[in-house]
Design an enzyme around this catalytic site. Sequence first.
Site, PDB file in Angstrom:
ATOM      1  N   GLY A 546       0.835  -1.197   0.000  1.00 34.55           N
ATOM      2  CA  GLY A 546       0.000   0.000   0.000  1.00 34.55           C
ATOM      3  C   GLY A 546       0.864   1.239   0.000  1.00 34.55           C
ATOM      4  O   GLY A 546       2.087   1.178  -0.156  1.00 34.55           O
ATOM      5  N   PHE A 550       3.712   8.825   4.214  1.00 38.31           N
ATOM      6  CA  PHE A 550       5.169   8.681   4.334  1.00 38.31           C
ATOM      7  C   PHE A 550       5.771   8.209   3.014  1.00 38.31           C
ATOM      8  O   PHE A 550       6.831   8.643   2.598  1.00 38.31           O
ATOM      9  CB  PHE A 550       5.454   7.660   5.448  1.00 38.31           C
ATOM     10  CG  PHE A 550       6.908   7.430   5.746  1.00 38.31           C
ATOM     11  CD1 PHE A 550       7.514   8.073   6.810  1.00 38.31           C
ATOM     12  CD2 PHE A 550       7.674   6.557   4.987  1.00 38.31           C
ATOM     13  CE1 PHE A 550       8.849   7.855   7.100  1.00 38.31           C
ATOM     14  CE2 PHE A 550       9.006   6.340   5.256  1.00 38.31           C
ATOM     15  CZ  PHE A 550       9.591   6.994   6.333  1.00 38.31           C
ATOM     16  N   GLY A 551       5.062   7.273   2.347  1.00 40.58           N
ATOM     17  CA  GLY A 551       5.558   6.685   1.125  1.00 40.58           C
ATOM     18  C   GLY A 551       5.041   5.263   0.993  1.00 40.58           C
ATOM     19  O   GLY A 551       4.213   4.813   1.779  1.00 40.58           O
ATOM     20  N   ASP A 664      -1.098  11.958  15.186  1.00 42.19           N
ATOM     21  CA  ASP A 664      -1.626  11.565  13.872  1.00 42.19           C
ATOM     22  C   ASP A 664      -2.380  10.243  13.975  1.00 42.19           C
ATOM     23  O   ASP A 664      -2.237   9.367  13.142  1.00 42.19           O
ATOM     24  CB  ASP A 664      -0.494  11.465  12.846  1.00 42.19           C
ATOM     25  CG  ASP A 664      -1.026  11.488  11.412  1.00 42.19           C
ATOM     26  OD1 ASP A 664      -2.154  11.970  11.203  1.00 42.19           O
ATOM     27  OD2 ASP A 664      -0.316  11.012  10.510  1.00 42.19           O
TER      28      ASP A 664
END
Length: 859
Positions: A546, A550-551, A664
């Site tokens: 996925g 962040f990446g 977060d």
Amino acid sequence: MQPAGISLSFLLLVVLETSNFQSCVARDTITSNSLLPDDGTTIISAGKGFELGFFDPEDNINTGRYVGIWYYNLSPRTVVWVANRDAPLPYVPGNFSIGEDGNLKLVDKMGTSYFNTTLERSSPVNRILKLLDSGNLVLIDGSSGNILWQSFAEPTDTFLPGMTMDGGLKLVSWMAIGNPATGSFTFEQDQENRLPKIMKGKTAPHWKSDQSGSVELPYFVAFFLSNFSRSVDQATYKSSSAYSSKNPGSAITSLNYSDELESYANTRLLMNSSGEIQFYRWEQDGWSLMWKEPHDACSVYNPCGNYGSCNLKSGGLNCDILPGFKPVFPDAWKTGDFSGGCERKLDICNMPSKPDTFLNLKLMKVRKPDILYAADREDTCRQEYCLSGCACQAYYYAGFDNRSRNNGDGSSCLIWTSELTNLQEYVDGGHNLSIRVPVSAIEGTSSKRENPPISGNRVTVIIVTTVIAVVLLAGTLTCSFYRRIIAKRKETEKSIPGNPMPYLDDSERQAAEMVDEDDKFIDVPYFSLESILAATNNFSDTNKLGRGGFGPVYKGIFPEEKEIAVKRLSSHSGQGMEEFRNEVVLIAKLQHRNLVRLLGYCIKGPEKILLYEYMPNKSLDTFIFDEGRCILLDWNMRFNIILGIARGLLYLHQDSRLRIIHRDLKTSNILLDEEMNPKISDFGLARIVQGKETEANTIKVVGTYGYMSPEYAIEGLFSVKSDVFSFGVIILEIVSGKRNTSGFYRSEEVLSLLGYAWRLWQERKALDLVDKKLLESCNGTEVMKSINIGLLCVQDDPSDRPTMSNVLIMLSSETTTLPSPNQPAFVGRRRTSSTSASLSSKAETISINEMTISAEDGR
């Protein structure tokens, strides 16, 4: 007349061509007038589910050609049945057809047979061979419509939906990958207890589904093997909830029968050539392995022989010799051949004057007991039922209060009278087993010797020598310890076994030191980029799990088949070395079952990579917001997830060495392990609050729209109550199955989820918030309590919100009276010009005081 003649000739030509075409192969059938040649022609089932034809296996060992059935249009080819597995057709012309005697035949051009059925001879005219969409190849009597022969009755190594595992059906493995010949392993039904087992060869058991005292076969597999029979007793088998929720059976109690059958579409059971029975399901990116047995070296049938105790502490098969026992074949045992097992050094009951004692082994797996008794005390079980005779080898006392869970008959005293097999040290569960042994066998058989008196001078020498030795040893250990700390980065070749890491260049060494500059005792392994590239197949899309803010995240297979999630920092993520270092340092110091575990990191030039424990069920949002997968999470599972998140947050806020504010928290940052336990992840934005402080301020506001508290979004003030707000949003999303960041709940008012929940609460219709798919499984009291707590957590004033310790008390208690919530934040009208859930989108939310909320999104 000429045009008429031309038309007639053309019509005859068309008829002849059509006849010739049909004489070769029809779409999904073969008749007596057609055949299947080895020229690339295949027949395909009507619904394009399966295909029949000639093929060469993958990794072909050049043994010849085979006729088989495989899934249509799947890559790589997945073969489910082979006609001539032990008689490959040489590379000469051949065909598969209905012979003159009405039997199926595979012959070459010389008429040599490589496969044929053995039905009674009959005219082939009335027989039709048809490939069904189930993958079943059937030979049908055209007159009666009866099935005369079917491939489902004679499978090779694959079990498909529609088959039935009964006494006559067996799956036999391929000899090897690329060789369909009959292999060494057979999956079949045990005739004694009607449970599946794996045999190695003709007589040697390789795995049994009840070898450890209880049925290890999961219900969703048993239901599959029974051809979806309602008569299968779910209580007999292992709970499906113990396995990945992607398995068909994990939510089977909440589905109706037709939905249950649909959930098994594109599944198969494979008896593979290495001796594992494997359950697969087709996902978008290929076949996904859902369950297998034996799942480790200790799961093989009796791996350490009689009385040998199996464990996996050293990473592979290891067999322990219990006190009072010895190997039957000592030389073989030393070489790692444990199959001979162990035997007693002395027989029990060998000394009437000196009664036997017991080895008390905790958390042990063992085969089924031989005798069951009811006993109200352990002493009764031990003295009256075990020590009263010489047959008893071991006992287990389950406890009088727990007797109802033992075999349903009130038996609380389990007795073994024959040799103990399948002994295994178990991490969770198992028996506290008491094995009977002679006292002298434990004390040792050698005679005791009297030591000669020691003179005073010798005593002094011994004491001085001992003190000096202890001091030298302590000094050596201390030096070694500090050398290891100082040289930790130089010893990076040990970061991955069998994968030496090259010497770090200066930029890498500087980055590695930056990660560790504040705490020299953080022990996070450094992985080489080369090893990560190898494990992820060069960050192949097929390994991609996925993508987050962040990446991308990839699945990596490291040495010893260890699965690790590889998180690669994107250059466009807006995060740099500070966030990267923050995540490494913080997670290294945090240890809790509801926090994701960091396994290592890598810095190589522009690459910044984090390695986490692999979570097979991905994140919470992939379940609760997905119309298809949300049914796999019943209310009990959702409530346990809420509890797990609460425990993880309480640890961050109060019980850890550091006071951490996550900043977060959202459903996509809640990962689910194989047992659906939640784990909080993504600590790049987390902050440490010193001492007893509970809040701090920041100029740069980062986070995700929909989960941020108003005081943080507007004023940059974050605290433990900011996380409480996010947790409240998550509770309401879990209950409703709707995002707070998208969707409209009343078209005339365009409410957010918080506003909609508040309106229903005021109207005393809170249960209308519940996801409709939960109605059958939900507990009304728990649901109302969860909605109440969720609204308490999202109140506008941070001082009104409860702490996580109070939240956990409210969730866990059945008697606590909950306070009524005040109006939550962001309940007013919501306007949007984008579907993005990020704060970086053009969404606009107006709070109750009509102040516009905007912030930078760092994820």
